[in-house]
Design a protein around this motif. Structure first.
Motif: not given
Length: 404
Positions: A379-385, A389-391
């Motif tokens: 979840y945190r990596m999703h933001k860092k990258l 939302k749907h990626q």
């Protein structure tokens, strides 16, 4: 006499002494009469416009007849000739002033009214000493040549003032039009002469054409300068691009050198880690064998063996991961770290495992965390990258790897 002349003159003609002008609708023929008379004619079904002089054909006939450096007579049959193109007129200048052989006499026959002024214009500009005649038919033309050869051809009668003015007028026009001569002095007759207006108009036209020629030369010079500037700019741009490409090539070589050095270090580390994992796995299996041999409570033994098996499985995954780490994986990690420098080492490792299609449970066991903890990290990596939302992280990393 005419019949006798036609009978005694050998008539030579070769198939290749002709040229087809398909677009203009005629075939040009040249034949040799006697020893040194060349006759030019056209074969056509209707009146035509002469579009080209066929000087190369003329040269071929002269060469094959051995007349290249010999004086010759020339007959021009103007049957079916209703007009003459401008390129043909320009070619006349080459024929008269820049060609061999020397003409003795030029005779036109069957001249139609529509081109009679052209023949007069031609006669007005021939070199001094060359006579031009116009006859009604071929027999009269041949008779004139025979008389000229014998020296019995009558001299032309003295020209009247009107005839002189006409010849001069035509000569000025031809030299301007066919020869591009705009600087010739024009002799304008006195103001009270009937032809003063015509020659004054020619003089004015000559001035206009001279100015127009200067404008054309200036335009051409400007075009030349513009194109030279464009070429210069293009060369400068090309040289700059070449230098940029060289710089990028040097940077790429430097980067490749650094990557190879990093890969070499990682290979050494991989060998060390693989050896350590192998030793650790062997020790765990020995420990597992010893646990199996213990005479202890079965629940306690099962807990101990499950822990050993879990550790062995983790080491197996770790070993498989290290073995599967290729040069492209190393390049991927290097590029990913450059693009996302805020990712820590564990997140880089997780990114590689995701890219290699390991599932969440295997990744969690490899990094030593729970499955739920793994979900939090993703979840945190999703933001860092910087993903939407749907990626998908996996899709993003796969696409990133494919660009290298």
């Amino acid at each position: 006499m005419s019949k006798e002349i036609a009978a005694i003159l050998p008539d030579s003609e070769q198939k290749h002494w002709e040229t087809e002008h398909l677009q203009a609708g005629f075939t040009k023929h040249i034949r040799l009469l006697g020893r040194n008379i060349l006759e030019s004619s056209v074969e056509a079904r209707y009146d035509i416009t002469l579009d080209a002089m066929d000087i190369d054909l003329f040269d071929t006939v002269l060469r094959e007849c051995g007349l290249t450096d010999e004086p010759v007579f020339c007959l021009w049959d103007f049957s079916h000739v209703a007009d003459v193109s401008y390129p043909y007129k320009k070619s006349i200048t080459k024929l008269l002033y820049n060609r061999n052989p020397q003409f003795k006499l030029i005779v036109f026959y069957h001249v139609q009214p529509s081109v009679s002024i052209l023949v007069e214009s031609f006669a007005a500009v021939v070199p001094e000493g060359l006579r031009v005649l116009v006859t009604e038919d071929r027999q009269q033309a041949l008779e004139a040549i025979m008389e000229f050869e014998k020296g019995t051809l009558p001299e032309p009668p003295p020209e009247s003032h009107a005839e002189i003015m006409k010849r001069n007028f035509l000569a000025y026009l031809v030299r301007m039009s066919w020869f591009d001569m705009f600087d010739e002095h024009i002799s304008v007759p006195p103001f009270d002469d009937n032809y003063y207006t015509f020659f004054k108009a020619i003089e004015a036209m000559q001035t206009d054409l001279r100015e127009k020629e200067k404008e054309k030369e200036m335009e051409l010079e400007q075009l030349k300068q513009d194109y030279e500037q464009k070429i210069t700019d293009a060369v400068i741009k090309l040289n700059a691009q070449i230098e940029l490409n060289r710089k990028q090539a040097r940077e790429s070589e430097k980067e490749m050198g650094e990557l190879k050095a990093r890969i070499a270090n990682q290979d050494m580390e991989l060998t060390r880690v693989s050896t350590a994992i192998a030793e650790k796995t062997t020790a765990l299996r020995n420990l597992l064998d010893q646990i199996y041999a213990l005479d202890i409570d079965q629940d306690q033994k099962r807990q101990m063996t499950d822990s050993c098996l879990s550790l062995i499985e983790t080491e197996t995954i770790e070993k498989r991961l290290n073995i599967e780490l290729t040069e492209s994986d190393s390049v991927f990690l290097s590029k990913l770290q450059k693009k996302h420098p805020h990712l820590n080492q564990r997140e880089l490792r997780i990114s590689l495992l995701v890219k290699l299609n390991y599932d969440t449970r295997e990744i969690a066991r490899s990094v030593g965390i729970s499955t739920r903890g793994m979900e939090s990290i993703r979840y945190r990596m999703h933001k860092k990258l910087g993903l939407g939302k749907h990626q998908s992280i996996k899709t993003y990393l796969s696409d990133l790897a494919a660009t290298f």
